[in-house]
Design a protein around this motif. Structure first.
Motif, PDB file in Angstrom:
ATOM      1  N   ALA A   1       0.853  -1.196   0.000  1.00 33.33           N
ATOM      2  CA  ALA A   1       0.000   0.000   0.000  1.00 33.33           C
ATOM      3  C   ALA A   1       0.888   1.245   0.000  1.00 33.33           C
ATOM      4  O   ALA A   1       2.028   1.205   0.474  1.00 33.33           O
ATOM      5  CB  ALA A   1      -0.910  -0.017   1.224  1.00 33.33           C
ATOM      6  N   ASP A   2       0.337   2.354  -0.519  1.00 26.79           N
ATOM      7  CA  ASP A   2       1.142   3.568  -0.731  1.00 26.79           C
ATOM      8  C   ASP A   2       1.865   4.050   0.520  1.00 26.79           C
ATOM      9  O   ASP A   2       2.982   4.561   0.440  1.00 26.79           O
ATOM     10  CB  ASP A   2       0.238   4.703  -1.233  1.00 26.79           C
ATOM     11  CG  ASP A   2      -0.238   4.411  -2.646  1.00 26.79           C
ATOM     12  OD1 ASP A   2       0.384   3.529  -3.285  1.00 26.79           O
ATOM     13  OD2 ASP A   2      -1.219   5.039  -3.094  1.00 26.79           O
ATOM     14  N   THR A   3       1.194   3.921   1.676  1.00 29.53           N
ATOM     15  CA  THR A   3       1.801   4.502   2.885  1.00 29.53           C
ATOM     16  C   THR A   3       2.590   3.499   3.722  1.00 29.53           C
ATOM     17  O   THR A   3       3.031   3.815   4.818  1.00 29.53           O
ATOM     18  CB  THR A   3       0.704   5.143   3.771  1.00 29.53           C
ATOM     19  OG1 THR A   3      -0.325   4.155   3.986  1.00 29.53           O
ATOM     20  CG2 THR A   3       0.101   6.364   3.119  1.00 29.53           C
ATOM     21  N   MET A   4       2.767   2.294   3.228  1.00 28.96           N
ATOM     22  CA  MET A   4       3.568   1.311   3.979  1.00 28.96           C
ATOM     23  C   MET A   4       5.057   1.560   3.770  1.00 28.96           C
ATOM     24  O   MET A   4       5.487   1.885   2.658  1.00 28.96           O
ATOM     25  CB  MET A   4       3.265  -0.113   3.479  1.00 28.96           C
ATOM     26  CG  MET A   4       1.921  -0.670   3.933  1.00 28.96           C
ATOM     27  SD  MET A   4       1.645  -2.276   3.137  1.00 28.96           S
ATOM     28  CE  MET A   4       0.204  -2.848   4.013  1.00 28.96           C
ATOM     29  N   LEU A   5       5.834   1.368   4.838  1.00 29.16           N
ATOM     30  CA  LEU A   5       7.295   1.430   4.730  1.00 29.16           C
ATOM     31  C   LEU A   5       7.860   0.112   5.296  1.00 29.16           C
ATOM     32  O   LEU A   5       8.241   0.045   6.461  1.00 29.16           O
ATOM     33  CB  LEU A   5       7.852   2.620   5.526  1.00 29.16           C
ATOM     34  CG  LEU A   5       7.443   4.027   5.059  1.00 29.16           C
ATOM     35  CD1 LEU A   5       7.962   5.095   6.027  1.00 29.16           C
ATOM     36  CD2 LEU A   5       7.986   4.290   3.649  1.00 29.16           C
ATOM     37  N   PRO A   6       7.874  -0.938   4.482  1.00 30.83           N
ATOM     38  CA  PRO A   6       8.212  -2.273   5.000  1.00 30.83           C
ATOM     39  C   PRO A   6       9.667  -2.386   5.486  1.00 30.83           C
ATOM     40  O   PRO A   6      10.575  -1.835   4.868  1.00 30.83           O
ATOM     41  CB  PRO A   6       7.993  -3.192   3.797  1.00 30.83           C
ATOM     42  CG  PRO A   6       7.175  -2.400   2.840  1.00 30.83           C
ATOM     43  CD  PRO A   6       7.543  -0.973   3.051  1.00 30.83           C
ATOM     44  N   TYR A   7       9.838  -3.117   6.573  1.00 31.50           N
ATOM     45  CA  TYR A   7      11.187  -3.289   7.122  1.00 31.50           C
ATOM     46  C   TYR A   7      11.324  -4.624   7.845  1.00 31.50           C
ATOM     47  O   TYR A   7      10.332  -5.242   8.240  1.00 31.50           O
ATOM     48  CB  TYR A   7      11.525  -2.153   8.104  1.00 31.50           C
ATOM     49  CG  TYR A   7      10.755  -2.218   9.400  1.00 31.50           C
ATOM     50  CD1 TYR A   7       9.501  -1.628   9.518  1.00 31.50           C
ATOM     51  CD2 TYR A   7      11.270  -2.885  10.512  1.00 31.50           C
ATOM     52  CE1 TYR A   7       8.782  -1.694  10.713  1.00 31.50           C
ATOM     53  CE2 TYR A   7      10.557  -2.954  11.712  1.00 31.50           C
ATOM     54  CZ  TYR A   7       9.314  -2.368  11.801  1.00 31.50           C
ATOM     55  OH  TYR A   7       8.610  -2.439  12.982  1.00 31.50           O
ATOM     56  N   ALA A   8      12.584  -5.011   8.007  1.00 25.32           N
ATOM     57  CA  ALA A   8      12.932  -6.179   8.842  1.00 25.32           C
ATOM     58  C   ALA A   8      13.706  -5.643  10.039  1.00 25.32           C
ATOM     59  O   ALA A   8      14.620  -4.830   9.872  1.00 25.32           O
ATOM     60  CB  ALA A   8      13.801  -7.146   8.041  1.00 25.32           C
TER      61      ALA A   8
END
Ligand code: AMP
Ligand code: MG
Length: 518
Positions: A79-86
């Motif tokens: 989604a546009d506002t997601m900032l995925p991270y581990a």
């Protein structure tokens, strides 16, 4: 209700801390940062296999109705506002320092804020490689995903603190696994679970920063964790006070595991939540026969470090590791003193819980020896823990002979009783009946207490094994039944499952013991 795609996600963790923003997924050490940007690697065809409607309602998440929404659950769409991270964390595994570990196959997509202002992390497990994947593939197989999906929800409905599972998708891709670690690797169907929790922070996140001597980062993570998840803790001693509360929550969690007979199987410090949640479902098991020495994890077999009866003391050991990580910011003696309170807190909670399991009005000195007697005799007779306690609820108040007692508990036994065992059980029941006679609460109130403390349905490994075999062959009847049964574990509504583990399952892989291969 909002859609997974159009939701405005929060990204407070990412926006607060320093991360490696390169997006490079190559395995590596990441000193100086608390996370690495990591976008899920797309899969062939995400297909929705299961959806937790109650959890979705609670969070205000619309059930996916389009392929694009399902794609979010499979990591094929962000989604546009997601900032995925581990996240970067370390840990002690099987008692030894393991250095940097991190989210090797879990990727947090974003934070979902509910209408009431509660914030939940949405995390995919099995979404592909991250910088923390080391030599592994970042994927998860269907069998382990079904286990995580069903068991996290089962624990929730049992009333045990846990991370949750919102969805289960199959990926359409195959994943190579050596299930028995014997050189016979095989392709298995891949799957992805979306896990949900206020936070997935582990003891290991704090251990990592201490090991790297990143004291500023450690302080910052502590301040943030306390302000966000423990807002009632304030003042000069807040880190110490926070540690005390983690000690308390961890003790509570251990008591809950003992209550329902849950064995986690891999209590490494990277699998210990700082919120006191059950986290990372791998080679876990419920106890079938009551055996404090039982470990479900084949890797744990030589030492049985993570056996059922050892869990409370391992939690204490793990808290010692967390205390160690706080040394740069809290006085050592104060930390040690706080750590030492664990035992007293644990035992107080444990005896209170056992009092409820046995339907007692209160716990006096003599009751402690009664509880010990229960533990010892159960450990030698090894009846089915769940069925034994269910039978205990309706125990006839007058039983004359050993034979009567033995017959009464027959449905919970895996083996015929020897004459000595018969006598032990008879003595236990007689002592217990004497104690029930002295109860100041009515028999009905006592039974009611027992009914809400002792589960009647537990998600046994052999049932999971059967459901998984069915799913792998394209059938989902048992899976659907289990999905309903886990929601109602204290009732008699699912008595079709109220029986001891069948003989065939006692030695079969996946039904009793499991490997970590997942
Ligand atoms: P566990 O014992 O399952 O909690 O995992 C220990 C560590 O191994 C964690 O850092 C995991 O992210 C990592 N790990 C386990 N399985 C995989 C996998 N298939 N791919 C990448 N990392 C993994
Ligand atoms: Mg883990």
């Amino acid at each position: 209700m909002e859609s997974l795609i159009s939701k405005e996600y929060k990204n407070d963790f990412v926006n607060t801390f320093t991360g490696d923003e390169s997006g490079d997924l190559k395995p590596r050490q990441t000193p100086g940062v608390l996370y690495s940007k990591a976008v899920p690697t797309p899969v062939k065809k995400p297909t929705l296999l299961a959806w937790s409607a109650e959890l979705a309602n609670q969070l205000g998440i619309q059930k996916p109705s389009t392929q694009q929404e399902i794609d979010v659950l499979g990591g094929n769409r962000i989604a546009d506002t997601m900032l995925p991270y581990a996240a970067c964390y370390a840990g002690h595994q099987f008692g030894h320092w393991a250095g940097q570990l991190g989210d090797g196959r879990a990727i947090t997509l974003g934070e979902w804020e509910t209408a009431e202002g509660k914030v939940w992390e949405l995390q995919l497990k099995g979404a592909g490689p991250t910088p923390y994947s080391r030599r592994a593939d970042g994927r998860a197989v269907l069998r382990s995903s079904v286990r995580e999906y069903l068991m996290s929800e089962a624990m929730h409905y049992l009333g045990v603190p846990t991370t949750r599972a919102l969805s289960l998708v199959t990926t359409g891709d195959k994943v190579l696994r050596d299930m028995f670690y014997n050189g016979n690797a095989a392709h298995e169907p891949g799957a992805i679970v979306m896990r949900v929790a206020p936070s997935f922070l582990r003891f290991g996140n704090f251990e990592m920063l201490n090991a790297r001597k990143e004291t500023d980062n450690l302080r910052k993570l502590l301040d943030w964790t306390i302000a966000r998840y423990y807002p009632h803790i304030q003042g000069e001693d807040k880190v110490l006070d926070w540690f005390k509360e983690v000690v308390d929550r961890t003790a509570s969690l251990m008591v809950e595991w003992q209550r329902v007979g849950f064995v986690h199987g891999v209590m490494n410090t990277d699998n210990m939540s700082v919120l006191g949640l059950t986290i990372d479902y791998g080679p876990y098991s419920f106890l079938d026969d009551y055996d404090p020495n039982f470990t479900p994890n084949t890797t744990d077999l030589p030492g049985r470090r993570y056996a059922f009866g050892k869990q409370p003391s391992i939690a204490y050991w793990n808290l010692g590791c967390l205390a160690g990580a706080l040394l740069p910011v809290v006085d050592k003696d104060q930390l040690l003193e706080a750590l030492e309170t664990y035992k007293e807190i644990y035992w107080a909670k444990y005896y209170a819980m056992m009092g409820n399991k046995l339907g007692l009005d209160e716990i006096g000195e003599a009751d402690i020896s009664l509880i010990t007697q229960f533990e010892e005799i159960l450990a030698s007779i090894k009846p089915d823990m769940t069925i034994f306690y269910q039978l205990l609820i309706d125990l006839p108040l007058y039983m004359e002979t050993e034979q009567e007692v033995a017959d009464y508990f027959k449905a919970s036994l895996y083996n015929d009783l020897t004459p000595e065992e018969s006598e032990l059980l008879y003595r236990l029941v007689t002592t217990y009946l004497d104690r029930l006679n002295k109860n100041t609460i009515k028999r009905e109130a006592s039974q009611q207490l027992m009914r809400k403390t002792n589960p009647r349905f537990i998600l046994r490994n052999y049932l999971l094994h059967q459901a998984i075999e069915e799913l792998e062959s394209g059938e989902n009847q048992l899976f659907l039944k289990l999905q309903e049964a886990i929601k109602d574990p204290y009732s008699k509504n699912f008595d079709a499952f109220f029986e001891t583990r069948p003989g065939w399952a006692s030695q079969k892989a996946g039904c009793s013991m499991l490997s970590c291969s997942s």
